[in-house]
Design a protein around this motif. Structure first.
Motif, PDB file in Angstrom:
ATOM      1  N   VAL A   1       0.821  -1.211   0.000  1.00  0.00           N
ATOM      2  CA  VAL A   1       0.000   0.000   0.000  1.00  0.00           C
ATOM      3  C   VAL A   1       0.858   1.265   0.000  1.00  0.00           C
ATOM      4  N   THR A   2       0.241   2.357  -0.493  1.00  0.00           N
ATOM      5  CA  THR A   2       0.917   3.653  -0.521  1.00  0.00           C
ATOM      6  C   THR A   2       0.864   4.308   0.860  1.00  0.00           C
ATOM      7  N   ASP A   3       1.673   5.346   1.046  1.00  0.00           N
ATOM      8  CA  ASP A   3       1.678   6.070   2.318  1.00  0.00           C
ATOM      9  C   ASP A   3       0.343   6.752   2.596  1.00  0.00           C
ATOM     10  N   ASP A   4      -0.365   7.130   1.528  1.00  0.00           N
ATOM     11  CA  ASP A   4      -1.638   7.839   1.697  1.00  0.00           C
ATOM     12  C   ASP A   4      -2.845   6.928   1.446  1.00  0.00           C
ATOM     13  N   ILE A   5      -2.695   5.646   1.742  1.00  0.00           N
ATOM     14  CA  ILE A   5      -3.778   4.669   1.569  1.00  0.00           C
ATOM     15  C   ILE A   5      -5.066   5.159   2.242  1.00  0.00           C
ATOM     16  N   VAL A   6      -6.200   4.896   1.594  1.00  0.00           N
ATOM     17  CA  VAL A   6      -7.513   5.193   2.178  1.00  0.00           C
ATOM     18  C   VAL A   6      -8.340   3.916   2.117  1.00  0.00           C
ATOM     19  N   LEU A   7      -8.757   3.423   3.282  1.00  0.00           N
ATOM     20  CA  LEU A   7      -9.678   2.304   3.344  1.00  0.00           C
ATOM     21  C   LEU A   7     -11.040   2.872   3.715  1.00  0.00           C
ATOM     22  N   ASP A   8     -12.047   2.554   2.910  1.00  0.00           N
ATOM     23  CA  ASP A   8     -13.401   3.066   3.109  1.00  0.00           C
ATOM     24  C   ASP A   8     -14.333   1.866   3.197  1.00  0.00           C
ATOM     25  N   SER A   9     -14.735   1.528   4.425  1.00  0.00           N
ATOM     26  CA  SER A   9     -15.588   0.376   4.659  1.00  0.00           C
ATOM     27  C   SER A   9     -16.974   0.839   5.075  1.00  0.00           C
ATOM     28  N   ALA A  10     -17.997   0.321   4.405  1.00  0.00           N
ATOM     29  CA  ALA A  10     -19.372   0.675   4.749  1.00  0.00           C
ATOM     30  C   ALA A  10     -19.642   0.354   6.219  1.00  0.00           C
ATOM     31  N   ARG A  11     -19.042  -0.683   6.737  1.00  0.00           N
ATOM     32  CA  ARG A  11     -19.273  -1.097   8.120  1.00  0.00           C
ATOM     33  C   ARG A  11     -18.327  -0.422   9.111  1.00  0.00           C
ATOM     34  N   ASP A  12     -17.074  -0.227   8.706  1.00  0.00           N
ATOM     35  CA  ASP A  12     -16.039   0.183   9.665  1.00  0.00           C
ATOM     36  C   ASP A  12     -15.522   1.600   9.479  1.00  0.00           C
ATOM     37  N   GLY A  13     -16.071   2.355   8.534  1.00  0.00           N
ATOM     38  CA  GLY A  13     -15.680   3.747   8.358  1.00  0.00           C
ATOM     39  C   GLY A  13     -14.463   3.938   7.469  1.00  0.00           C
ATOM     40  N   VAL A  14     -13.964   5.184   7.468  1.00  0.00           N
ATOM     41  CA  VAL A  14     -12.841   5.581   6.614  1.00  0.00           C
ATOM     42  C   VAL A  14     -11.573   5.668   7.458  1.00  0.00           C
ATOM     43  N   HIS A  15     -10.497   5.108   6.923  1.00  0.00           N
ATOM     44  CA  HIS A  15      -9.200   5.098   7.609  1.00  0.00           C
ATOM     45  C   HIS A  15      -8.151   5.563   6.605  1.00  0.00           C
ATOM     46  N   LYS A  16      -7.559   6.732   6.880  1.00  0.00           N
ATOM     47  CA  LYS A  16      -6.598   7.354   5.958  1.00  0.00           C
ATOM     48  C   LYS A  16      -5.199   7.311   6.542  1.00  0.00           C
ATOM     49  N   THR A  17      -4.231   7.156   5.711  1.00  0.00           N
ATOM     50  CA  THR A  17      -2.782   7.092   5.972  1.00  0.00           C
ATOM     51  C   THR A  17      -2.368   5.709   6.474  1.00  0.00           C
ATOM     52  N   ARG A  18      -1.105   5.402   6.269  1.00  0.00           N
ATOM     53  CA  ARG A  18      -0.559   4.097   6.653  1.00  0.00           C
ATOM     54  C   ARG A  18      -0.771   3.792   8.122  1.00  0.00           C
ATOM     55  N   ASP A  19      -0.530   4.775   9.003  1.00  0.00           N
ATOM     56  CA  ASP A  19      -0.652   4.513  10.441  1.00  0.00           C
ATOM     57  C   ASP A  19      -2.080   4.141  10.827  1.00  0.00           C
ATOM     58  N   ASN A  20      -3.052   4.912  10.348  1.00  0.00           N
ATOM     59  CA  ASN A  20      -4.453   4.618  10.667  1.00  0.00           C
ATOM     60  C   ASN A  20      -4.907   3.325  10.013  1.00  0.00           C
ATOM     61  N   PHE A  21      -4.440   3.069   8.801  1.00  0.00           N
ATOM     62  CA  PHE A  21      -4.754   1.829   8.102  1.00  0.00           C
ATOM     63  C   PHE A  21      -4.212   0.642   8.893  1.00  0.00           C
TER      64      PHE A  21
END
Length: 126
Positions: free
Chosen positions: A40-60
């Motif tokens: 994954v990139t440093d600015d990865i964004v995970l957007d889950s309908a159930r679990d919300g949005v998580h931005k950046t490597r640390d939060n991801f």
């Protein structure tokens, strides 16, 4: 002259992007977060309908450590659509015998994943 070419049909993703998605999903289900992070990139964004949005490597990474992976994912049905995303359908058990269809859409920058969107439903027609 107007184009007579048919609309772009879904196609198998390039081998390398498909391999990245397969590696990601297998590692996720095995809870092998160390195998996911190089994908994954440093600015990865995970957007889950159930679990919300998580931005950046640390939060991801925190999301990966906190949220237990679930579901069954259909590696044989991975497809790349005209929007440039690579999609994988799956099924998740929500309560008892109730199973819902889901999909994960992977966005890429080069050969690295820069976005993952997880939603209920079928892989969209794009």
């Amino acid at each position: 002259a107007p184009s007579t070419s048919p609309a772009a049909a879904p196609q198998a993703p390039s081998a390398s992007r498909r391999d990245v998605v397969v590696t990601y999903m297998r590692a996720r289900l095995a809870r092998d977060n160390d195998a996911i992070m190089p994908l994954v990139t440093d600015d990865i964004v995970l957007d889950s309908a159930r679990d919300g949005v998580h931005k950046t490597r640390d939060n991801f990474r925190r999301y990966l450590e906190r949220v237990r992976p679930t579901g069954e994912w259909a590696e044989g049905e991975i497809v790349e659509k005209g929007d440039g995303r690579v999609y994988i359908p799956g099924k998740v058990r929500i309560v008892g015998p109730i199973v819902v269809g889901v999909f994960a859409a992977f966005e890429f920058r080069g050969q690295k994943v820069c976005g993952v969107k997880i939603r209920k439903g079928s892989v969209p027609e794009v």
